[in-house]
Write an enzyme that holds these catalytic residues in place. Structure first.
Site, PDB file in Angstrom:
ATOM      1  N   LYS A   1       0.876  -1.174   0.000  1.00  0.00           N
ATOM      2  CA  LYS A   1       0.000   0.000   0.000  1.00  0.00           C
ATOM      3  C   LYS A   1       0.913   1.224   0.000  1.00  0.00           C
ATOM      4  CE  LYS A   1      -1.956   3.122   1.861  1.00  0.00           C
ATOM      5  NZ  LYS A   1      -1.918   4.528   1.423  1.00  0.00           N
TER       6      LYS A   1
ATOM      7  N   GLU B   1       9.826   2.473  10.743  1.00  0.00           N
ATOM      8  CA  GLU B   1      10.749   3.611  10.653  1.00  0.00           C
ATOM      9  C   GLU B   1       9.889   4.853  10.729  1.00  0.00           C
ATOM     10  OE1 GLU B   1      13.816   3.475  11.029  1.00  0.00           O
ATOM     11  OE2 GLU B   1      14.186   1.359  10.589  1.00  0.00           O
TER      12      GLU B   1
ATOM     13  N   CYS C   1      12.972  12.114   6.645  1.00  0.00           N
ATOM     14  CA  CYS C   1      12.987  11.786   8.078  1.00  0.00           C
ATOM     15  C   CYS C   1      14.353  12.082   8.670  1.00  0.00           C
ATOM     16  CB  CYS C   1      12.620  10.334   8.281  1.00  0.00           C
ATOM     17  SG  CYS C   1      13.687   9.244   7.371  1.00  0.00           S
TER      18      CYS C   1
ATOM     19  N   GLU D   1       8.357  17.209  14.982  1.00  0.00           N
ATOM     20  CA  GLU D   1       8.930  17.212  13.640  1.00  0.00           C
ATOM     21  C   GLU D   1       8.083  18.115  12.725  1.00  0.00           C
ATOM     22  OE1 GLU D   1       8.305  13.499  11.528  1.00  0.00           O
ATOM     23  OE2 GLU D   1      10.377  13.575  10.827  1.00  0.00           O
TER      24      GLU D   1
HETATM   25  P1  NAP Z   1       1.914   8.665   7.295  1.00  0.00           P
HETATM   26  O1  NAP Z   1       0.721   9.503   7.266  1.00  0.00           O
HETATM   27  O2  NAP Z   1       2.170   7.866   8.513  1.00  0.00           O
HETATM   28  O3  NAP Z   1       1.792   7.702   6.019  1.00  0.00           O
HETATM   29  C1  NAP Z   1       2.667   6.641   5.737  1.00  0.00           C
HETATM   30  C2  NAP Z   1       1.869   5.527   5.065  1.00  0.00           C
HETATM   31  O4  NAP Z   1       0.908   4.997   5.972  1.00  0.00           O
HETATM   32  C3  NAP Z   1       1.066   5.999   3.860  1.00  0.00           C
HETATM   33  O5  NAP Z   1       1.005   4.969   2.904  1.00  0.00           O
HETATM   34  C4  NAP Z   1      -0.298   6.243   4.473  1.00  0.00           C
HETATM   35  O6  NAP Z   1      -1.346   6.259   3.543  1.00  0.00           O
HETATM   36  C5  NAP Z   1      -0.397   5.076   5.414  1.00  0.00           C
HETATM   37  N1  NAP Z   1      -1.346   5.251   6.499  1.00  0.00           N
HETATM   38  C6  NAP Z   1      -1.905   6.408   6.961  1.00  0.00           C
HETATM   39  N2  NAP Z   1      -2.750   6.124   7.983  1.00  0.00           N
HETATM   40  C7  NAP Z   1      -2.706   4.787   8.171  1.00  0.00           C
HETATM   41  C8  NAP Z   1      -3.341   3.891   9.082  1.00  0.00           C
HETATM   42  N3  NAP Z   1      -4.176   4.318  10.028  1.00  0.00           N
HETATM   43  N4  NAP Z   1      -3.055   2.566   9.005  1.00  0.00           N
HETATM   44  C9  NAP Z   1      -2.198   2.103   8.088  1.00  0.00           C
HETATM   45  N5  NAP Z   1      -1.583   2.889   7.183  1.00  0.00           N
HETATM   46  C10 NAP Z   1      -1.820   4.213   7.229  1.00  0.00           C
HETATM   47  O7  NAP Z   1       3.227   9.460   6.988  1.00  0.00           O
HETATM   48  P2  NAP Z   1       3.356  10.718   6.026  1.00  0.00           P
HETATM   49  O8  NAP Z   1       2.849  11.867   6.783  1.00  0.00           O
HETATM   50  O9  NAP Z   1       2.778  10.445   4.709  1.00  0.00           O
HETATM   51  O10 NAP Z   1       4.948  10.729   5.841  1.00  0.00           O
HETATM   52  C11 NAP Z   1       5.815  11.534   6.562  1.00  0.00           C
HETATM   53  C12 NAP Z   1       6.305  10.846   7.816  1.00  0.00           C
HETATM   54  O11 NAP Z   1       7.104   9.733   7.502  1.00  0.00           O
HETATM   55  C13 NAP Z   1       7.182  11.737   8.644  1.00  0.00           C
HETATM   56  O12 NAP Z   1       6.830  11.657   9.985  1.00  0.00           O
HETATM   57  C14 NAP Z   1       8.566  11.169   8.435  1.00  0.00           C
HETATM   58  O13 NAP Z   1       9.487  11.427   9.438  1.00  0.00           O
HETATM   59  C15 NAP Z   1       8.295   9.745   8.261  1.00  0.00           C
HETATM   60  N6  NAP Z   1       9.371   9.087   7.554  1.00  0.00           N
HETATM   61  C16 NAP Z   1      10.208   8.284   8.249  1.00  0.00           C
HETATM   62  C17 NAP Z   1      11.267   7.671   7.623  1.00  0.00           C
HETATM   63  C18 NAP Z   1      12.205   6.770   8.382  1.00  0.00           C
HETATM   64  O14 NAP Z   1      12.853   5.961   7.750  1.00  0.00           O
HETATM   65  N7  NAP Z   1      12.314   6.873   9.677  1.00  0.00           N
HETATM   66  C19 NAP Z   1      11.462   7.866   6.260  1.00  0.00           C
HETATM   67  C20 NAP Z   1      10.595   8.709   5.574  1.00  0.00           C
HETATM   68  C21 NAP Z   1       9.549   9.309   6.244  1.00  0.00           C
HETATM   69  P3  NAP Z   1      -1.792   7.663   2.879  1.00  0.00           P
HETATM   70  O15 NAP Z   1      -0.633   8.170   2.166  1.00  0.00           O
HETATM   71  O16 NAP Z   1      -2.874   7.237   1.977  1.00  0.00           O
HETATM   72  O17 NAP Z   1      -2.228   8.537   4.015  1.00  0.00           O
END
Ligand code: NAP
Ligand code: MG
Length: 496
Positions: free
Chosen positions: A185, A259, A293, A394
């Site tokens: 997904k 992550e 991140c 963040e």
């Molecule tokens: P996010 O909202 O958590 O989304 C990540 C993924 O999870 C997307 O595919 C999202 O779908 C899905 N998702 C959202 N709600 C969900 C739920 N309740 N259950 C299961 N899956 C769900 O993250 P983001 O805001 O798009 O991305 C930015 C974040 O990622 C930042 O906090 C960043 O630090 C973190 N990040 C961490 C790393 C690392 O390696 N540590 C690397 C890159 C990014 P949708 O897109 O359809 O909402």
């Protein structure tokens, strides 16, 4: 049913995409759309928001395909990944272009993502040539004792948009080479890029059902997490969503790798090369519009060099060029969406209310030349109160905070004053300080005289504290094998 994805010329794309389940492209639906962050009126594609029944079908297909895939020799599975790398290499420029128009990052950054993805596929393909298992001496001389590793089963891959093929590759490549099957997904911001990436595996000959794509919102990720047929979940994304996944899946015995966020710091000591430090922290904070991140969120400057460092950081930031990531000479791309821009802009406002002093930037760039794109000027604050929200939460954009420390102890204390622990950088010429840094800093990746990053695809990637789950790291081969396989200990007394 066939795919509606076309291989249009870069820049002309509008692609209607569907799910990929059991080796078939499903009907493409127009439920949701994805747009170009630099030109939001340009639609890049439309995609379905999958139902729980579609997730059921994908999990069933993955389960059914697992029986044969796990019996395929590891060398052969590696060969399929090498083929995927070759296919991607053949369309690297087209993929980089698509990443730029759908996610927004600059074309050079997107090219780097693609080439690292190719290398990641090659690297995991070679895992067949690593030692597999251990043998032990038995107290019974007729007996052999050894460990074997078997695939976990069906792996749910849930990924964010900021590295729309690289992060998935870190997960999909080792999952497949170790004999698992995948239901992926991707983020709903980058569905077209995800579909194109799946086409690469399809053309490489990945058998039907081994890799399945289900598009849609976070809710679709939730269906995967709650599905009883899923044996492991590897997730990269926000801390809240990740923690929710952990709480719901681990009690059922599902393996979970997370992550999550970071609040990465760079400490600049008085013996540092200040030009290098300023250049590096600005790049670390601002590249990919700060949507990494591993981005540098705080800079801690030792009092002795505070003023000259701040002056250099200001100058370095102000020469960055903001614009469409496809344009020559642009350094800072738009944020991924209007929501993301509004969120970051409101954090910038809050920081000012909390007493942070704007050194440069801060404004949303909305003149006609920006065509409604989601642009924010690269922003640097000077902060005297390390307890403000900007220093704790963040802010996923081109925003960083500079703090002052009177001595080394204060610098380390400030650096660790966050719940996150992904990366930390130090700038110093002193070997003694480097050693102390390694002991003191609570971070999974430590960068000395270089940017906050974890970019070597064959080295362990992961954080401490709230930045990662207590599970094997990503990228590195042995860690990947730990996560994507289950260990069994075998006691064998050979028959006659
Ligand atoms: P996010 O909202 O958590 O989304 C990540 C993924 O999870 C997307 O595919 C999202 O779908 C899905 N998702 C959202 N709600 C969900 C739920 N309740 N259950 C299961 N899956 C769900 O993250 P983001 O805001 O798009 O991305 C930015 C974040 O990622 C930042 O906090 C960043 O630090 C973190 N990040 C961490 C790393 C690392 O390696 N540590 C690397 C890159 C990014 P949708 O897109 O359809 O909402
Ligand atoms: Mg989100």
């Amino acid at each position: 049913m066939s795919s509606d994805i076309t291989t249009s010329e870069p820049g002309t794309e509008y692609r209607l995409v569907g799910n990929f389940i059991d080796g078939q492209w499903m009907e493409a639906r127009e439920d949701a759309s994805s747009t170009n962050p630099a030109h939001p009126s340009q639609e890049i594609g439309r995609h379905p928001v999958s139902t729980s029944e579609e997730v059921d079908r994908a999990v069933e297909a993955a389960k059914a395909a697992g029986r044969e895939w796990r019996q395929t020799n590891l060398v052969e599975r590696g060969r399929v990944l090498r083929q995927a790398a070759a296919v991607l290499e053949g369309r690297a420029e087209e993929m980089a272009h698509l990443i730029t128009v759908e996610e927004g990052k600059t074309l050079p950054e997107a090219r780097t993502d693609v080439s690292r993805t190719i290398d990641t596929l090659f690297y995991h393909a070679s895992q067949a040539y690593s030692p597999a298992g251990k043998t032990y001496v038995s107290s019974n001389s007729a007996e052999e004792v050894r460990t074997v590793r078997v695939p976990v089963g069906v792996v749910g891959v849930i990924s964010p948009w900021n590295f729309p093929i690289l992060t998935p590759a870190w997960k999909i490549a080792p999952a497949l080479v170790h004999g698992n099957t995948v239901v992926w997904k991707p983020a709903s911001m980058t569905p077209v890029t995800a579909a194109e990436f799946v086409k690469v595996f399809e053309e490489a000959g990945v058998p039907a059902g081994v890799l399945n794509l289900v598009l849609g919102s976070g809710k679709v990720g939730g269906y995967i997490v709650d599905h009883p047929g899923v044996d492991a979940i590897t997730f990269t994304g926000s801390t809240n969503v990740g923690n929710g996944i952990w709480n719901s899946a681990t009690p059922r015995g599902v393996k979970v790798q997370l992550e999550l966020g970071g609040h990465n710091v760079a400490i600049v000591f008085p013996d540092a090369d200040l030009d290098l430090a300023a250049k590096t922290v600005v790049a670390g904070a601002m590249m990919s519009a700060g949507q990494k991140c591993t981005a540098t969120r705080r800079v801690i400057a030792h009092s002795d060099v505070y003023e000259p460092l701040v002056e250099r950081i200001k100058a370095e930031t102000e020469q960055l060029v903001v614009g469409d990531g496809l344009a020559e000479g642009v350094n800072i791309s738009p944020l991924v969406s209007r929501d993301a821009l509004e969120e970051v802009a409101s954090e910038v406002e809050q920081a000012q209310k909390d007493g942070a002093e704007l050194l440069t930037g801060g404004q949303v760039l909305d003149g006609p030349e920006y065509d409604g794109g989601h642009f924010l000027a690269p922003t640097v604050f000077e902060v005297s109160d390390p307890e403000i929200r900007l220093c704790k939460e963040e802010v996923f954009g081109p925003v960083t905070a500079v703090l002052r420390a009177e001595d080394d102890d204060e610098a380390f204390d400030l650096a660790n004053a966050t719940r996150f622990g992904l990366c930390a950088a130090v700038f110093t010429a002193s070997e003694r300080r480097v050693r102390r840094t390694v002991e003191e800093l609570e971070a999974g990746m430590i960068n000395v005289n270089t940017s906050t990053t974890g970019s070597e695809l064959h080295a362990p990637f992961g954080g401490l504290k709230a930045s990662s789950a207590q599970a094997p790291r990503e990228q590195e081969g042995e860690a990947a094998r730990d996560f994507f396989t289950k260990e069994k200990t075998l006691y064998v007394v050979p028959g006659d």
